[in-house]
Design an enzyme around this catalytic site. Structure first.
Site, PDB file in Angstrom:
ATOM      1  CG  PHE A 154      -1.982  -1.045   1.178  1.00  0.00           C
ATOM      2  CD1 PHE A 154      -3.198  -0.791   0.562  1.00  0.00           C
ATOM      3  CD2 PHE A 154      -1.755  -2.310   1.710  1.00  0.00           C
ATOM      4  CE1 PHE A 154      -4.179  -1.767   0.494  1.00  0.00           C
ATOM      5  CE2 PHE A 154      -2.738  -3.298   1.650  1.00  0.00           C
ATOM      6  CZ  PHE A 154      -3.955  -3.020   1.044  1.00  0.00           C
ATOM      7  CD  GLU A 155      -1.756   5.909  -1.819  1.00  0.00           C
ATOM      8  OE1 GLU A 155      -1.377   7.056  -2.021  1.00  0.00           O
ATOM      9  OE2 GLU A 155      -2.776   5.431  -2.342  1.00  0.00           O
ATOM     10  CB  THR A 156      -0.346   4.055   3.858  1.00  0.00           C
ATOM     11  OG1 THR A 156      -0.840   2.728   3.590  1.00  0.00           O
ATOM     12  CG2 THR A 156      -1.410   5.067   3.501  1.00  0.00           C
TER      13      THR A 156
END
Lengths: 325, 261
Positions: B56-58
């Protein structure tokens, strides 16, 4: 920069001391997680306006600040809040009404901009957004940029790779550093001096924190220095960046705080309903924010039963099996 | 409705998730956003590509995903992951010279053009928009960096447009040399998956063409729901979800039907 040994204060004082009309601010967290919501609500209660807000995808906190009329200008990558609001509703309304000025970047660009600010360099390069309208269309006018000494003259700059075709890269986009007047983050643990520990994903909180002139930290638990110094490799930000430490249990509510509590789906769904209508949104602000004098009173309105329902399962760090429809 | 049909009845959303899952192979690092893309990535991992990795980009790497996350910041992506970091690390993976080209990005948008460029920012004038959408988030970064992207769209005329109101995330830009001219990575969109069909991009022209359509849908109907014409000569019917694919999607990936509805 602050080396004092005891920075503990209350939220009212911290916000009135460091956040003023027109301040350039950033808030930590990401969409439905670890937004410093108690601090956001305090900014709304103090009716601080014309803020210049820097956000990647801060979701709930950004939408509430915009909805309450606190924001004048917004530099942002994403105004959405997961399944609860594919586009944040008050953000969308304000953009369509022209009530706020918006400059669009991407998430990585905003992160690099905070990182540049934290590193003390004027910009950082990336290949992101070459050939897109993020590079071609600018929300802030040239005059606005020239008039505000806190803003760079350009949104971004495209440059030929000065190292030839090194790393197979012909061009780069240079994105300018951000140094907010104040950043506010909510963390799991902090001591009185500002040594702190985030658990779970850190999002861009570390870069945002270090890039700011002043840093307010709200925390779930105010702990002894010895506890955090026993495992210093798990702490993230040098304490001298921190200016104010405020102990606020449930300080990220209604967003989540990993290993402490989940987001509150009831609150977020109800918020989306209120936000759809101007009159109902005023009712929301009057009841939950202006009608309470601090975060504890807001939590009292919600009640222990609801807060218990979102308590984190010690095994998973969130409320396993929570009804999230 | 016959008994047999009842048994294998499925929604367009389920079909989309499964068609996308079939695109994911072992060795892929899958970047996913919220919604159906997350389900597709989970389904792939459980069905055909156990050695694909979800990120995930997070900053979460290979999380357990015991329950379906409702946002890319959901604490459910932090539990049981290989590591939890932040955005700076996550996007570096996509731009990194050894890992970036192995990343498969799954994106969605409000508008798409024939070269797979996406708009998720505004409809109308940029400064005074008629409709404001959330903006890039990480989509432009992913579309700029990674080896290939898969795009989810609703099959509607207003979404498949000849000219985007705003180009948020780069596809093939203006054709075969578009990305190279601008300095983007070699990657680009490989498939557009809608509630009716799958489109791909011609190897030479990079223009969209109809690759497959779902059971009960005709190429004519697909064209009627697009704002521009595409080649339909290569189209074939896509096999519907198998009983096993549906079972895993429903029982393992989204038992509460939070995304499937």
């Amino acid at each position: 920069m602050n080396t004092s040994q005891d920075k503990v204060t209350d939220l009212k004082r911290a916000i009135s001391k460091y956040v003023a009309q027109g301040s350039h601010i950033s808030i930590g967290g990401f969409t439905v997680n670890r937004n410093p919501m108690a601090a956001v609500y305090e900014i709304i209660r103090q009716a601080i306006t014309d803020l210049h807000l820097y956000a990647h995808s801060n979701g709930q906190g950004v939408d509430e600040l915009i909805g309450a009329g606190c924001v004048g200008k917004l530099e942002i990558a994403y105004g959405g809040n997961g399944r609860f609001a594919p586009t944040c509703i008050r953000f969308q309304q304000a953009a369509q009404d022209g009530a706020i000025l918006i400059e669009d970047y991407s998430n990585y660009q905003m992160t690099l901009r905070f990182l540049a600010g934290a590193m003390g360099v004027p910009f950082l390069p990336t290949r992101s957004s070459l050939g897109t309208d993020i590079t071609d269309r600018w929300g802030f006018s040239e005059e606005l940029r020239k008039d505000d000494p806190k803003l760079p003259d350009d949104k971004l700059v495209i440059m030929e790779n000065p190292f030839g075709n090194w790393l197979d890269t012909s061009k780069v986009v240079l994105v300018p550093a951000i140094n907010p007047d104040v950043t506010i983050i909510h963390v799991q643990k902090c001591d009185r001096q500002g040594t702190l520990r985030m658990e779970g994903l850190t999002f861009s909180d570390i870069e945002q924190a270090k890039s700011a002139k002043y840093l307010i930290v709200t925390c779930e638990e105010l702990v002894d220095t010895s506890e955090l110094r026993e495992y210093p490799d798990q702490n993230q930000i040098p304490f001298f960046h921190v200016d104010a430490v405020v102990h606020v249990p449930f300080g990220a509510y209604p967003t989540a705080c990993y290993r402490y509590y989940d987001y509150d789906p009831i609150y977020l769904n109800e918020y989306a309903e209120y936000a759809k209508d101007d009159t109902r949104f005023k009712d929301y602000l009057n009841r939950f924010i202006y009608g309470t004098s601090n975060h504890r009173e807001l939590l009292d309105l919600i009640g222990q039963k609801r807060l218990k329902s979102i308590a984190a399962d010690p095994r998973t760090g969130y409320a396993s099996g929570l009804d999230r429809r | 409705m016959t008994k047999k049909k009842m048994k294998f009845d499925y929604s367009p959303r389920e079909m989309m998730a499964i068609v996308a899952a079939r695109e994911i192979k072992d060795g892929d690092i899958v970047f996913c956003g919220t919604g159906v893309s997350m389900l597709a990535a989970m389904a792939a991992k459980h069905i055909s590509a156990p050695e694909s990795v979800i990120i995930f980009e997070t900053g979460a790497i290979d999380p357990k995903l015991e329950e379906i996350p409702l946002a890319v910041s959901d604490s459910r992506i932090m539990y049981g992951s290989s590591m939890n970091s932040g955005l700076a690390d996550a996007f570096a993976i996509m731009q990194n010279q050894s890992t970036g080209q192995h990343v498969v990005g799954i994106l969605g948008a409000a508008q798409i053009d024939m070269f797979g460029n996406l708009n998720s920012t505004t409809i109308g004038n940029y400064v005074n928009p008629t409709v404001r959408f959330p903006g890039s988030g990480g989509a432009c970064d992913v579309a700029s960096f990674v080896g290939k992207t898969i795009i989810f769209m609703q099959q509607e005329k207003r979404r498949f447009v000849t000219k985007l109101d705003y180009l948020t995330s780069p596809g093939w830009l203006d054709g075969p040399r578009g990305r190279e001219k601008e300095g983007l990575s070699k990657g680009g969109p490989v498939a557009v998956i809608t509630n009716m069909a799958t489109m791909r991009f011609d190897e030479n022209t990079k223009e969209m063409y109809l690759d497959g359509y779902y059971n009960g849908i005709t190429p004519k109907k697909i064209l009627a729901n697009m704002g521009f014409g595409i080649d339909i000569s290569r189209a074939h019917e896509i096999p519907p979800p198998s009983a096993d694919e549906l079972r895993i999607l429903r029982e393992v990936c989204d038992p509460q039907r939070l995304i499937l509805g």
